[in-house]
Motif scaffolding. Structure first.
Motif, short mmCIF file in Angstrom:
data_model
loop_
_atom_site.label_atom_id
_atom_site.label_comp_id
_atom_site.label_asym_id
_atom_site.label_seq_id
_atom_site.Cartn_x
_atom_site.Cartn_y
_atom_site.Cartn_z
N TYR A 70 146.37 99.90 -16.95
CA TYR A 70 145.02 100.46 -16.94
C TYR A 70 144.31 100.18 -15.62
CZ TYR A 70 146.13 100.47 -21.90
OH TYR A 70 146.76 100.67 -23.09
N SER A 71 143.44 101.10 -15.24
CA SER A 71 142.65 100.95 -14.02
C SER A 71 141.52 99.95 -14.24
CB SER A 71 142.05 102.31 -13.62
OG SER A 71 141.08 102.71 -14.58
N ASP A 72 140.87 99.56 -13.16
CA ASP A 72 139.73 98.64 -13.28
C ASP A 72 138.63 99.25 -14.14
OD1 ASP A 72 141.04 96.83 -11.70
OD2 ASP A 72 139.95 97.33 -9.85
N ASP A 73 138.40 100.54 -14.00
CA ASP A 73 137.38 101.21 -14.80
C ASP A 73 137.74 101.20 -16.28
OD1 ASP A 73 135.76 101.74 -12.64
OD2 ASP A 73 136.54 103.76 -12.33
N GLU A 74 139.03 101.42 -16.58
CA GLU A 74 139.47 101.40 -17.98
C GLU A 74 139.34 100.00 -18.57
OE1 GLU A 74 142.80 104.85 -18.54
OE2 GLU A 74 143.33 103.20 -17.19
N ILE A 75 139.64 98.99 -17.78
CA ILE A 75 139.50 97.62 -18.27
C ILE A 75 138.04 97.30 -18.53
CG2 ILE A 75 139.76 95.19 -17.62
CD1 ILE A 75 142.33 96.09 -16.09
N GLU A 76 137.16 97.79 -17.68
CA GLU A 76 135.72 97.59 -17.90
C GLU A 76 135.28 98.30 -19.17
OE1 GLU A 76 132.01 96.04 -17.36
OE2 GLU A 76 133.85 95.55 -16.26
N ALA A 77 135.83 99.49 -19.41
CA ALA A 77 135.51 100.21 -20.65
C ALA A 77 136.01 99.45 -21.87
CB ALA A 77 136.12 101.61 -20.61
N MET A 78 137.21 98.86 -21.77
CA MET A 78 137.76 98.07 -22.87
C MET A 78 136.88 96.85 -23.13
SD MET A 78 141.76 98.32 -21.67
CE MET A 78 142.59 97.57 -23.07
N LYS A 79 136.41 96.21 -22.07
CA LYS A 79 135.53 95.06 -22.21
C LYS A 79 134.22 95.46 -22.90
CE LYS A 79 132.96 91.68 -19.45
NZ LYS A 79 132.68 91.19 -18.06
N THR A 80 133.69 96.60 -22.51
CA THR A 80 132.45 97.08 -23.12
C THR A 80 132.64 97.36 -24.60
OG1 THR A 80 131.75 98.05 -21.01
CG2 THR A 80 130.67 98.86 -23.00
N ASP A 81 133.77 98.00 -24.95
CA ASP A 81 134.07 98.24 -26.36
C ASP A 81 134.14 96.93 -27.15
OD1 ASP A 81 134.19 101.02 -26.31
OD2 ASP A 81 136.31 101.06 -25.76
N ILE A 82 134.78 95.94 -26.58
CA ILE A 82 134.90 94.64 -27.24
C ILE A 82 133.53 94.05 -27.52
CG2 ILE A 82 135.57 92.23 -26.82
CD1 ILE A 82 138.12 93.35 -25.46
N ILE A 83 132.65 94.10 -26.54
CA ILE A 83 131.30 93.55 -26.71
C ILE A 83 130.56 94.28 -27.83
CG2 ILE A 83 129.04 93.32 -25.60
CD1 ILE A 83 130.60 92.88 -22.94
N ILE A 84 130.70 95.60 -27.87
CA ILE A 84 130.01 96.38 -28.91
C ILE A 84 130.55 96.05 -30.29
CG2 ILE A 84 129.66 98.72 -29.80
CD1 ILE A 84 129.62 99.66 -26.86
N PHE A 85 131.88 95.96 -30.43
CA PHE A 85 132.46 95.63 -31.74
C PHE A 85 132.10 94.21 -32.16
CE2 PHE A 85 135.43 99.22 -30.82
CZ PHE A 85 135.20 99.94 -31.98
N LYS A 86 132.03 93.28 -31.21
CA LYS A 86 131.60 91.91 -31.54
C LYS A 86 130.19 91.92 -32.11
CE LYS A 86 132.13 88.24 -29.07
NZ LYS A 86 132.13 87.29 -27.93
N GLU A 87 129.34 92.73 -31.53
CA GLU A 87 127.96 92.82 -32.03
C GLU A 87 127.90 93.39 -33.44
OE1 GLU A 87 126.21 95.23 -29.00
OE2 GLU A 87 125.84 93.54 -27.63
N ASN A 88 129.00 94.04 -33.86
CA ASN A 88 129.06 94.63 -35.19
C ASN A 88 130.01 93.85 -36.11
OD1 ASN A 88 127.58 97.50 -35.41
ND2 ASN A 88 128.22 97.14 -33.30
N TYR A 89 130.21 92.57 -35.80
CA TYR A 89 130.88 91.62 -36.70
C TYR A 89 132.34 91.96 -36.97
CZ TYR A 89 125.94 90.71 -37.40
OH TYR A 89 124.59 90.47 -37.19
N VAL A 90 133.07 92.37 -35.94
CA VAL A 90 134.50 92.62 -36.09
C VAL A 90 135.23 91.31 -36.38
CG1 VAL A 90 135.12 92.28 -33.66
CG2 VAL A 90 136.41 93.93 -35.06
N ASP A 91 136.36 91.41 -37.08
CA ASP A 91 137.12 90.21 -37.46
C ASP A 91 138.24 89.87 -36.47
OD1 ASP A 91 135.87 89.69 -40.15
OD2 ASP A 91 136.61 91.73 -40.49
N GLY A 92 138.64 90.84 -35.67
CA GLY A 92 139.72 90.58 -34.73
C GLY A 92 139.94 91.78 -33.82
N PHE A 93 140.65 91.54 -32.73
CA PHE A 93 140.98 92.60 -31.78
C PHE A 93 142.49 92.69 -31.59
CE2 PHE A 93 136.63 91.45 -30.32
CZ PHE A 93 136.05 92.70 -30.42
#
Length: 289
Positions: A70-93
């Protein structure tokens, strides 16, 4: 250990409901199983999370690139997704990133692991493409992944039992090793018996119009694209559908995804989940005899 745990990979609300009703221990939620599983929408996640009680682990994968680079931009997008799902009480990634040299991309994985902490993370079947599996798993463990999903670097977990067993012997006390890939009620007993795995991963799906369950897990059913002149339908075989999904009265339909690969649209089957859970319970009982 009181049970062998089943994780069911789903990409729809109905599949999640069916997996939960069948007694699955956990689901891996993604979108587009036809592409091998991509990051689900936050809307899909919220509905699923609200409707079922079992843990929901979310796939973080921005594209269907089978190289898992993945490109740097894609990794940043993945990080952003992780943060959003954490805010919504995800149990795992669930994610995995490789280098062009087919090694673990340590720096990229660390960025995402730091974003995910303290939520547990599974390294997915990108592992099956690494050049040196034992070295790679040592890196995965040091990075802090809690679970490995693998088919033993084979097309299916059944064919990869030999490597999975070796990984279990060498690393079972350091990380949970979860077989996945082509697991069904027909081969589950063999895979669990040969590997001594304590968790397994599957879709427990049935092809529409068929009484047989789909032999597939985190990746959709995939077969080599057939030349157009041989794409014919018959009363006894599947129909090749080039125009999108539709119902068929004479057998299952194969659709073509964006990569030119065929797949069958399916939904997790509650009875198949129950059957696989019973098989796992029987295997566990045999281990204590």
């Amino acid at each position: 250990m009181d049970e062998i745990k089943m994780e069911v990979c789903v990409d729809s609300i109905q599949s999640a409901l069916n997996a939960s009703a069948g007694g699955a221990n956990r689901i891996e939620l993604c979108s587009a199983l036809s592409e091998g599983g991509l990051t689900p929408s936050i809307g899909l996640y919220r509905i699923v999370k609200n409707k079922i009680k079992i843990p929901v682990h979310v796939m973080i994968r921005p594209s269907g690139d089978d190289r898992f680079i993945y490109s740097d931009d894609e990794i940043e997008a993945m990080k952003t997704d992780i943060i959003i799902f954490k805010e919504n009480y995800v149990d795992g990634f669930v994610f995995g990133i490789l280098t062009p040299q087919k090694t673990i991309n340590v720096s990229a994985c660390k960025i995402l692991l730091d974003a995910a902490a303290p939520i547990p993370v599974t390294f997915h079947r990108a592992f099956d493409f690494v050049a040196e599996p034992f070295e790679a798993l040592e890196v995965i463990i040091k990075l802090g992944f809690k679970r490995l999903l693998t088919s033993g670097q084979a097309d299916t977990a059944e064919n990869g039992c030999c490597l999975i067993k070796k990984l279990m012997i060498n690393f079972k006390n350091q990380i949970t090793i979860m077989p996945g890939g082509g697991i069904s009620e027909h081969n589950l007993q063999k895979i669990l018996a040969e590997t001594n795995a304590v968790e397994f991963h599957g879709t427990a799906k049935k092809i529409p119009g068929s009484r047989y369950s789909q032999r597939s897990t985190d990746n959709s059913t995939r077969i080599k694209l057939i030349p157009a002149k041989t794409c014919i339908s018959s009363a006894s075989g599947p129909k090749i559908n080039l125009d999108g999904p539709k119902l068929s009265s004479s057998g299952p339909i194969l659709n073509i995804n964006s990569s030119g690969k065929m797949y069958s649209p399916t939904t997790t089957d509650t009875d198949t989940v129950k059957q696989m859970m019973r098989i796992a319970a029987d295997v566990l009982q045999q281990r204590f005899l």
